[in-house]
Design a protein around this motif. Structure first.
Motif, mmCIF file in Angstrom:
data_model
loop_
_atom_site.group_PDB
_atom_site.id
_atom_site.type_symbol
_atom_site.label_atom_id
_atom_site.label_comp_id
_atom_site.label_asym_id
_atom_site.label_seq_id
_atom_site.Cartn_x
_atom_site.Cartn_y
_atom_site.Cartn_z
ATOM 1 N N MET A 1 -7.418 -10.260 -0.347
ATOM 2 C CA MET A 1 -8.446 -10.412 0.673
ATOM 3 C C MET A 1 -9.736 -10.874 0.007
ATOM 4 O O MET A 1 -9.933 -12.040 -0.236
ATOM 5 C CB MET A 1 -8.620 -9.085 1.381
ATOM 6 N N SER A 2 -10.607 -9.981 -0.410
ATOM 7 C CA SER A 2 -11.809 -10.443 -1.092
ATOM 8 C C SER A 2 -11.715 -10.099 -2.568
ATOM 9 O O SER A 2 -11.051 -9.148 -2.946
ATOM 10 C CB SER A 2 -13.057 -9.832 -0.496
ATOM 11 N N HIS A 3 -12.425 -10.842 -3.361
ATOM 12 C CA HIS A 3 -12.266 -10.712 -4.795
ATOM 13 C C HIS A 3 -13.625 -10.683 -5.442
ATOM 14 O O HIS A 3 -14.089 -11.667 -5.988
ATOM 15 C CB HIS A 3 -11.404 -11.843 -5.322
ATOM 16 N N PRO A 4 -14.295 -9.535 -5.329
ATOM 17 C CA PRO A 4 -15.713 -9.477 -5.682
ATOM 18 C C PRO A 4 -16.001 -9.878 -7.123
ATOM 19 O O PRO A 4 -16.995 -10.517 -7.365
ATOM 20 C CB PRO A 4 -16.082 -8.015 -5.429
ATOM 21 N N GLY B 1 0.000 -4.642 -5.487
ATOM 22 C CA GLY B 1 -0.646 -5.858 -5.004
ATOM 23 C C GLY B 1 0.007 -6.217 -3.678
ATOM 24 O O GLY B 1 1.139 -5.806 -3.411
ATOM 25 N N HIS B 2 -0.711 -6.980 -2.848
ATOM 26 C CA HIS B 2 -0.129 -7.248 -1.531
ATOM 27 C C HIS B 2 0.844 -8.421 -1.585
ATOM 28 O O HIS B 2 0.651 -9.386 -2.295
ATOM 29 C CB HIS B 2 -1.202 -7.434 -0.472
ATOM 30 N N ARG B 3 1.904 -8.264 -0.803
ATOM 31 C CA ARG B 3 3.005 -9.230 -0.801
ATOM 32 C C ARG B 3 2.897 -10.182 0.376
ATOM 33 O O ARG B 3 3.617 -11.173 0.434
ATOM 34 C CB ARG B 3 4.319 -8.429 -0.747
ATOM 35 N N GLY C 1 -1.679 -18.448 -4.555
ATOM 36 C CA GLY C 1 -2.712 -17.674 -5.236
ATOM 37 C C GLY C 1 -2.842 -16.280 -4.644
ATOM 38 O O GLY C 1 -2.840 -15.274 -5.354
ATOM 39 N N ASP C 2 -2.959 -16.226 -3.326
ATOM 40 C CA ASP C 2 -3.248 -14.988 -2.594
ATOM 41 C C ASP C 2 -2.060 -14.604 -1.740
ATOM 42 O O ASP C 2 -1.951 -15.050 -0.609
ATOM 43 C CB ASP C 2 -4.517 -15.202 -1.760
ATOM 44 N N ASN C 3 -1.104 -13.826 -2.190
ATOM 45 C CA ASN C 3 -1.145 -13.128 -3.453
ATOM 46 C C ASN C 3 0.211 -13.193 -4.168
ATOM 47 O O ASN C 3 0.653 -12.216 -4.768
ATOM 48 C CB ASN C 3 -1.558 -11.678 -3.223
ATOM 49 N N VAL C 4 0.856 -14.362 -4.116
ATOM 50 C CA VAL C 4 2.076 -14.508 -4.920
ATOM 51 C C VAL C 4 1.729 -14.284 -6.387
ATOM 52 O O VAL C 4 2.493 -13.668 -7.133
ATOM 53 C CB VAL C 4 2.716 -15.897 -4.694
ATOM 54 N N ALA D 1 1.004 -6.460 4.744
ATOM 55 C CA ALA D 1 -0.097 -6.515 5.722
ATOM 56 C C ALA D 1 -1.464 -6.143 5.158
ATOM 57 O O ALA D 1 -2.322 -5.653 5.878
ATOM 58 C CB ALA D 1 0.222 -5.646 6.945
ATOM 59 N N GLU D 2 -1.674 -6.422 3.868
ATOM 60 C CA GLU D 2 -3.040 -6.256 3.326
ATOM 61 C C GLU D 2 -3.991 -7.189 4.028
ATOM 62 O O GLU D 2 -5.147 -6.856 4.309
ATOM 63 C CB GLU D 2 -3.046 -6.536 1.817
ATOM 64 N N GLU D 3 -3.487 -8.402 4.292
ATOM 65 C CA GLU D 3 -4.362 -9.431 4.857
ATOM 66 C C GLU D 3 -4.924 -9.039 6.224
ATOM 67 O O GLU D 3 -5.909 -9.590 6.682
ATOM 68 C CB GLU D 3 -3.614 -10.762 4.949
ATOM 69 N N ASP E 1 -4.825 -8.452 -6.967
ATOM 70 C CA ASP E 1 -4.973 -9.285 -5.772
ATOM 71 C C ASP E 1 -5.587 -10.599 -6.233
ATOM 72 O O ASP E 1 -6.771 -10.642 -6.566
ATOM 73 C CB ASP E 1 -5.874 -8.575 -4.755
ATOM 74 N N VAL E 2 -4.770 -11.639 -6.262
ATOM 75 C CA VAL E 2 -5.117 -12.933 -6.849
ATOM 76 C C VAL E 2 -5.300 -12.762 -8.358
ATOM 77 O O VAL E 2 -6.417 -12.671 -8.859
ATOM 78 C CB VAL E 2 -6.368 -13.577 -6.222
ATOM 79 N N SER E 3 -4.196 -12.715 -9.082
ATOM 80 C CA SER E 3 -4.282 -12.505 -10.526
ATOM 81 C C SER E 3 -4.452 -13.813 -11.276
ATOM 82 O O SER E 3 -4.842 -13.798 -12.437
ATOM 83 C CB SER E 3 -3.038 -11.778 -11.035
#
Ligand SMILES: [Zn+2]
Length: 712
Positions: free
Chosen positions: A1-4, A345-347, A355-358, A391-393, A421-423
């Protein structure tokens, strides 16, 4: 989701004036000298194991099709992940929940004046990118209301709380109008909430080229940035977890609240591209934009209202309750089986989600392989859990239902939660999380080779920000924009996250694809592998330490740095200053320092450690209490679910982090009496957290009880 941590301004923080000499020969924190050598060898093996070839294979499978939560494609990612983890010999289970998750079935946007026309809402297929030609999720924000609305269009800048205040001062109202806001600077759910609160009948949210489009670089497919038809999907739900079961697990028999009680919009909320936004924005006249409101399109922006009018129509499916599936793979610990380190991590994604989030899921699977192979049949001391969340998104649904479902075990035994999350969408490292785990993250980043091939991840990170000696790179604060929220903001389980980033404008778009990744992001999957190397090392270190290496001196030092700002905030409403808070952190730091001196003297002088697992279990149980005691059962006034009193996502922004939120919210409410009460509440909690450090120290130094002789 967000990546501060990837949006942080470059910088450095002064930590300790310690020389940055090699520490290779001193024992690892929390380990004896003897155990250190074996542990270092174990971690070296694990760090070497992740491979870019293996990451590529996994990522290509997972990014082969859009996999939205609640769809058959997302069940396929569940089955693939479970099969991969089963191959490693892990105990694998699926934890499923029934949640409120309405899917959009259609969306249409028209300009009704001047020159009526239907506007493009979908993202066109790009020939070079076959995944973009597959059926996509409609360009509708998650949890948008269904319905049809029409009205004059009003430009509301970023749709921030202060933007609506500015409109009020200019005498412009969105009541009965359609608001158009640009993405950025706040969570989109706040934009929708504010638009609705001010009477808008619908809101369109577009990606301005000044933020992630052509103003910032070449656009996809020629470059990595957002093209004129790229759309940012995303949830507009301002809560955590299934909206129909707030605060408890969404089991089949759980009672459900009605949609009126959910923190979701009651107006249509639709994301559009800047190509489509041009057809509306260009013709708006009326009030001139204030300073800072002009975006990157090649005409002068105006606020309106009108003369441009629009119509928006969203339809949702008629079966809003759906099953979501978390995958949970466990490697049981043998010494402290109830102490758990979770990596997750979210699937799910809004499209193919390379990227987000494979990327995050791939790094987790690679870390699992590395840990299992490196251990080679020898079990870890603590239990390791490799999780992928569904369902993180939509609002961290899967992870939230899991922590609510398993709350007793996690509150008691949760040692750490690591979130990916987005590694990997580039090669530039960033990290964040609780300050108690930052030293460990930095230490292990020294051991991981940089994906560019020169030096360590840590060295490249320092060099990129030109961090001076005696300082450390800035790390992100955990506000609440990803799956760590349930673990950290709800329960106070220390959390760390990291990833490799770079320029990109395909966030939540159909173009976040394998082709984008292999052309611009992490072309050879080296960052995917590097994120996995760090994960494997973190997991093994936390799993095997005799005394878990939290750094509460750094925690307290980091917190104390914020007290001056809190003082200014209190003064601004006539509520005195924060000297009590400063003193509380000072005492906390002293207690933390006393504990670490004792910890190091015990682990470094006794070989083998001479303590049994019962005593060490007591020490670690006390340490786990430190951050737990910085949460409170009643939570924040604004959001009871958010229990942490150290960090929270700002309730009026969503992306920015509020430090000491109980005080911050009282200051914002301009309530000096409440602010003083919250200050004293926080001070009391810091004292109790500090007392846990004393409890840990006492448990370590109290005389050993000799078992009484029985019989003769
Ligand atoms: Zn994400």
């Amino acid at each position: 989701m967000s990546h501060p941590f990837r949006t942080l301004v470059p910088g450095a923080v002064l930590l300790f004036a310690l020389p940055l000499t090699a520490v290779a020969q001193t024992p690892l924190t929390g380990f004896t000298a003897q155990a250190s050598a074996a542990q270092r060898e174990l971690e070296r093996r694990a760090i070497a194991l992740p491979s870019s070839d293996s990451a590529r294979r996994i990522a290509r499978v997972l990014s082969s099709e859009p996999h939205i939560a609640g769809t058959p494609a997302q069940e396929r990612t569940r089955d693939f992940v479970n099969a991969e983890l089963r191959k490693l010999g892990l105990r694998v289970e699926t934890r499923s929940y029934r949640v409120y998750l309405p899917h959009a079935t259609g969306v249409q946007v028209w300009r009704t004046a001047p020159q009526p026309m239907e506007l493009r809402v979908e993202e066109p297929a790009i020939a070079a990118d076959p995944v973009s030609a597959m059926p996509q999720y409609p360009a509708v924000n998650g949890y948008s209301a269904a319905g049809e609305a029409s009205g004059e269009v009003v430009y509301v800048n970023y749709g921030l709380v202060e933007d609506f205040a500015k409109l009020d001062s200019l005498g412009v109202s969105v009541k009965g109008k359609i608001a158009i806001a640009r993405y950025g600077r706040s969570f989109r759910g706040i934009k929708a909430r504010e638009a609705e609160k001010h009477g808008a009948v619908a809101i369109l949210i577009y990606s301005d080229p000044i933020d992630d489009g052509f103003v910032t670089g070449d656009v996809y497919p020629a470059g990595p940035m957002r093209n004129s038809q790229g759309v940012q999907r995303g949830s507009v739900y301002n809560g955590y977890g299934d909206p129909s079961t707030p605060g408890y697990a969404a089991t089949p028999s759980a009672p459900r609240v009605g949609t009126g009680q959910m923190a979701i919009p009651h107006i249509p909320v639709v994301p559009i591209s800047y190509g489509t936004a041009t057809s509306l924005l260009e013709g708006i006249r009326g009030t001139n934009v204030p300073a800072g409101w002009q975006g990157g399109l090649s005409f002068r922006y105006h606020i309106g209202p009108g003369p441009v009018s629009a119509r928006v129509k969203v339809t949702l499916d008629d079966a809003p309750f759906k099953m979501i599936h978390n995958t949970i793979a466990t490697l049981p610990g043998t010494v402290y089986p109830d102490e758990v380190i979770v990596i997750g991590g979210h699937r799910d994604a809004w499209g193919a989600g390379a990227g987000d989030n494979v990327s995050g899921v791939t790094s987790i699977l690679e870390s699992a392989r590395a840990v299992v192979r490196a251990l080679n049949g020898q079990p870890p001391a603590r239990t390791l859990v490799f999780a992928t969340w569904d369902a993180e998104e939509w609002g961290m649904l899967g992870s939230t239902e899991f922590v609510e479902d398993d709350s007793l075990r996690l509150q008691r035994g949760g040692v750490a939660y690591l979130n990916l999350d987005v590694s990997a969408t580039g090669l530039d490292f960033g990290a964040g999380g609780s300050p108690s785990l930052r030293a460990l993250t930095r230490e292990l980043a020294r051991e991981v080779p940089d994906p560019r091939g020169n030096g360590s991840v840590y060295a490249t990170w320092r060099a990129r920000y030109a961090v001076p000696d005696g300082s450390e790179p800035v790390m992100g604060d955990p506000g609440g924009g990803s799956d760590f929220a349930g673990f950290y903001n709800h329960f106070g389980i220390p959390h760390a996250d990291w990833g490799f980033g770079g320029p990109g404008g395909v966030y939540h778009s159909a173009y976040d694809s394998r082709r984008w990744m292999e052309t611009f992001g992490d072309t050879n999957y080296v960052a995917h592998a590097a994120a996995a190397r760090l994960a494997a090392a973190m997991l093994l270190r936390l799993a095997n330490a005799d005394i878990v290496p939290y750094d509460y001196v750094e925690f307290g030092t980091t917190m104390r740095r914020y007290t001056e700002r809190t003082s200014r905030q209190l003064a601004s409403i006539g509520a005195g200053n924060a000297s009590l808070l400063d003193e509380a952190w000072q005492r906390f730091i002293e207690r933390a320092a006393r504990f670490s001196v004792v910890r190091d003297s015990v682990t470094r002088t006794t070989a083998p450690i001479g303590y049994d697992s019962v005593r060490l279990g007591t020490v670690n149980a006390a340490l786990r209490q430190v951050e737990r005691r910085l949460t409170r059962a009643e939570g924040l006034t604004s959001r009871p679910w958010v229990r942490g009193v150290i960090y929270a996502a700002d309730v009026d922004n969503g992306y920015s982090t509020m430090i000491f939120p109980t005080i911050g919210e009282a200051v914002r409410a301009k309530d000096p009496a409440l602010a003083r009460r919250e200050l004293s509440d926080l001070v009391t909690r810091i004292e109790r957290a500090g007392a846990a450090l004393d409890e840990a120290r006492t448990a370590l130094t109290a005389p050993m009880r000799v078992a009484p002789r029985r019989g003769r």
